[in-house]
Design an enzyme around this catalytic site. Structure first.
Site, short mmCIF file in Angstrom:
data_model
loop_
_atom_site.label_atom_id
_atom_site.label_comp_id
_atom_site.label_asym_id
_atom_site.label_seq_id
_atom_site.Cartn_x
_atom_site.Cartn_y
_atom_site.Cartn_z
CB CYS A 397 -0.99 0.03 1.15
SG CYS A 397 -1.15 -1.45 2.11
NE ARG A 426 2.63 -9.06 5.55
CZ ARG A 426 1.36 -9.23 5.18
NH1 ARG A 426 0.63 -10.15 5.80
NH2 ARG A 426 0.82 -8.49 4.25
CD GLN A 444 -0.42 -8.83 -0.31
OE1 GLN A 444 -0.03 -7.72 -0.63
NE2 GLN A 444 -1.03 -9.07 0.84
CG ASP A 446 -1.99 -5.54 -2.87
OD1 ASP A 446 -3.20 -5.45 -2.59
OD2 ASP A 446 -1.08 -5.10 -2.13
CG HIS A 448 -3.50 -0.40 -2.60
ND1 HIS A 448 -2.39 -1.12 -2.94
CD2 HIS A 448 -3.83 -0.78 -1.34
CE1 HIS A 448 -2.04 -1.89 -1.92
NE2 HIS A 448 -2.90 -1.71 -0.93
CE LYS A 531 -8.86 -9.09 7.63
NZ LYS A 531 -7.74 -9.95 7.28
CG HIS A 577 -5.91 -1.79 1.40
ND1 HIS A 577 -4.59 -1.53 1.65
CD2 HIS A 577 -6.60 -0.80 2.01
CE1 HIS A 577 -4.48 -0.43 2.37
NE2 HIS A 577 -5.68 0.03 2.61
ZN LIG Z 1 -2.88 -2.52 0.95
#
Ligand SMILES: [Zn+2]
Ligand SMILES: [Zn+2]
Length: 707
Positions: A397, A426, A444, A446, A448, A531, A577
């Site tokens: 992000c 992580r 991910q 991912d 945004h 979420k 997200h």
């Molecule tokens: Zn994010």
């Protein structure tokens, strides 16, 4: 007067103190012979527990048919296991021994540790205890005496648990079975003889109270049933599940590997696994382009400062790789600050840091932790802020936010949808790592979204529809939907209450509007916002989160994001997200199990294998191979001189969807003989006709819902 409403609707009156056992006796057979426990309103009780003197309750006797009774049996078996272990291994310290969905475990501390080789003799000892059929006797003591008893029993974890949590109760209960006494809330079976089938299953590492900073224990897993045939069925099912286990299949099918030299939890995609991932990447990339997303690329690192602004650091430092400092002592100053802030600085560390302070001329020479901690923290912070440091990114992000901020935006540009297959890291606990499903580095799918407040609902809705579309395309239907809300009592959430309440209300609204079944769970939110998660189970019944859609009013605030509204004034956008797969690692891990390694045609690493019956047909086989390759199919030719039977067997084991057998007849007729991995012989066909069929199979089954 005690009034009990029984399951048949009748209400019975009882005077004086009675036990469930008395009621079972009064009702007569079958209750008098089959009852093993009871339920009073929501609470499950021992058959010998005294019921309240008065009140009005729902009451029900539990027999082996009731799921709650199975739990009672399994927890009782955990006691039997602990007792057996204590007989065989001196100095065993017990932690917690709860039941699970499929059995029970007990966390224990013993040196030397128990090994799987010890299981047979532990099971033998357990059988001896069960054969004696001794009762489980409950007794309650005032808490101070209960604590003293745990001390006498040499059970420091129980003492600690009393000091930390149970001290607020006036009395505590124990269960005794022969020489074995355990601090326990119960309930238990009347006696151990009711355990008709049990088995120890595995052993794993666990931390005391699941906290990695506390002592490492051993978790001993087992299961138990009222009937031997139930155990047999369970073990068969377990064996089936193991065959689907992605860690086993991933190795067998050469999809991915893990290497101790690279590091735990860091997945290496082998060529075949990389193909599956690549197909999924194209699938989602095409879909996102249709839906107005813009692909971006960002680096794997970012300045530590960036993550301080976003809040990812230091809130989540326990779950991250330590920061990389350019200055050689940076890491030490950072640890010093961490310890100071946590108030955990020891004498020894103190003197080491004193020297560090002199070396770096921090002006903390008279350092003493009691004095003015706040100003010392400020000095260290200042030093750290003026020295370059990086974090391998735990989330994408902040990088995407920088891209958004690089250009001014008008309300007419919104929604801005930035997408990236972003790799994040992580530092998960070693004991938690598992194949592809719990890893330390993952990518991910991912994105945004930066939207106006008015666009929030529509964008959340279209993202939930995207996740549903993805799951449908892969045939993953056994998911559940979880709405993660904040736990109002926890300090881990950033941002003000009004934003949180608003975000939670919007999510619930959209999910309800889509008619989805969901469970709302407090404490499951991301630190910046609530979420919606899509949760599936793996072959062993463990739950994993895949797709996620998260609503965030907080990061735009922290980064002071803006767009120019129709009124020509700056406004704050809202962020979404979301990741429909979640991560490629976990998603593919789950897919391997879902398909038991037999990927559908469009996903299969190798879609077609050509099997010439002998060398004489090689030329024609090569022609067929080339034709299919040119059409974009993943095809290989098995030109080994082996027998056809052996070639078919190998292709079957590798779960190749189609085999094309080529012999005399096929060359003559210019056809191929088709064999499907699960449906067998499909007869012979002209190649061009088969290609039409393959083209139809080569795309995901569901069509996009994008408009
Ligand atoms: Zn994010
Ligand atoms: Zn117990």
């Amino acid at each position: 007067m005690l009034l009990l409403r029984l399951p048949d609707g009748s209400v019975r009156e009882f005077a004086g103190r009675i036990r469930p056992r008395d009621i079972a006796a009064e009702l007569g057979p079958p209750w008098s012979t089959t009852a093993v426990a009871a339920r009073l309103d929501g609470e499950v009780l021992d058959l010998d527990r005294l019921l309240p003197e008065s009140g009005n309750y729902e009451f029900r006797l539990l027999t082996p048919q009731d799921p709650e009774a199975l739990d009672v049996l399994r927890h009782s078996c955990a006691h039997v296991m602990a007792r057996a272990v204590m007989r065989l291994f001196p100095g065993v310290k017990l932690a917690f021994g709860p039941t699970t969905e499929s059995g029970f475990y007990y966390d224990i501390d013993v040196t030397p540790p128990i090994r799987e080789e010890d299981f047979p003799r532990i099971e033998e000892e357990m059988q001896r205890i069960i054969d004696q059929g001794e009762p489980f006797e409950r007794f309650e003591w005032p808490t101070p005496q209960a604590r003293a008893l745990c001390m006498d029993l040499g059970q420091p974890y129980k003492v600690e648990h009393i000091d930390e949590e149970l001290h607020r109760f006036p009395t505590l209960s124990f269960y005794r079975q022969g020489e074995f006494i355990d601090l326990c809330r119960g309930p238990h079976l009347p006696h151990a003889g009711l355990i008709k089938a049990f088995k120890l299953l595995s052993i794993a590492g666990a931390y005391w109270k699941n906290d990695a900073r506390r002592p490492q224990l051993q978790r001993l897993y087992g299961t138990a049933f009222f009937r031997p045939e139930e155990l047999r069925a369970f073990l068969e099912q377990l064996e089936e599940a193991r065959k689907r286990d992605h860690r086993v299949l991933g190795k067998q099918l050469r999809l991915f590997t893990l290497s101790a030299s690279v590091g735990p939890g860091l997945v290496l995609w082998m060529p075949r696994g990389a193909i599956v991932r690549g197909v999924l990447e194209s699938f989602i990339r095409d879909e996102l382009l249709k839906r107005g997303y813009q692909p971006v690329y960002t680096p794997h690192l970012g300045r530590l400062e960036l993550y301080r602004t976003s809040g990812h650091f230091p809130y989540y430092r326990d779950a991250q790789y330590p920061p990389l400092f350019v200055h050689p002592f940076g890491q030490m100053v950072d640890s010093w600050l961490g310890l100071l802030e946590a108030g955990e600085l020891s004498q020894e560390q103190e003197s080491a840091f004193l020297q560090l302070s002199q070396t770096l001329r921090l002006g903390l020479a008279d350092y003493s932790p009691q004095k003015d901690v706040a100003s010392r923290i400020a000095v260290l912070r200042r030093w750290l802020d003026s020295h370059e440091a990086y974090l391998v990114k735990p989330m994408n992000c902040p990088h995407h936010i920088q891209i958004y901020q690089a250009t001014p935006h008008s309300y007419r540009d919104l929604p801005v949808r930035l997408a990236e297959f972003g790799t994040v890291y992580r530092f998960e606990q070693t004991g938690e790592l598992s194949g592809m499903t719990r890893v330390r580095g993952f990518t991910q799918d991912d994105a945004h979204l930066f939207v106006t407040p008015e666009q929030v609902e529509a964008e959340i809705q279209s993202n939930l529809e995207l996740v549903l579309f993805v799951l449908r395309s892969l045939g993953l239907e056994g998911y559940r939907v979880r709405i993660g809300l904040r736990d109002p009592g926890s300090a881990k959430y950033v941002g003000d209450d009004r934003n949180w309440s608003q975000a939670e209300a919007v999510l619930m609204n959209v999910v309800r509007g889509l008619g989805m079944n969901y469970s709302a769970e407090k404490g499951e939110a991301a630190f910046y916002g609530p979420k919606v998660d899509f949760v599936v189970r793996d072959s062993l019944g463990r739950e994993w989160q895949l797709g996620t859609v998260q609503l965030d009013y907080n990061l735009p605030e922290r980064f002071q994001l803006e767009y120019i509204g129709a009124d020509n004034k700056p406004h704050r956008p809202v962020m979404i997200h979301r990741a429909p797969f979640g991560s490629f690692e976990r998603f593919v891990g789950i897919l391997i199990e879902h398909f038991a390694g037999a990927f559908p045609f469009w996903l299969a690493p190798e879609q077609i294998r050509i099997l010439p019956v002998s060398d004489r047909f090689l030329e024609y086989a090569q022609k067929v191979e080339l034709e299919l390759k040119n059409r974009g199919f993943r095809v290989t030719l098995d030109a080994r001189p082996d027998k056809l039977g052996a070639k078919i067997r190998d292709a079957q084991l590798e779960k190749i969807p189609f085999m094309l057998v080529i012999g005399d007849k096929e060359v003559q007729a210019q056809t191929v003989s088709v064999r499907h991995r699960s449906e067998g012989d499909q007869g012979s066909q002209p190649l061009h006709q088969l290609i039409e069929h393959f083209i139809r199979l080569n795309r995901p089954p569901a069509n996009s819902s994008a408009t």
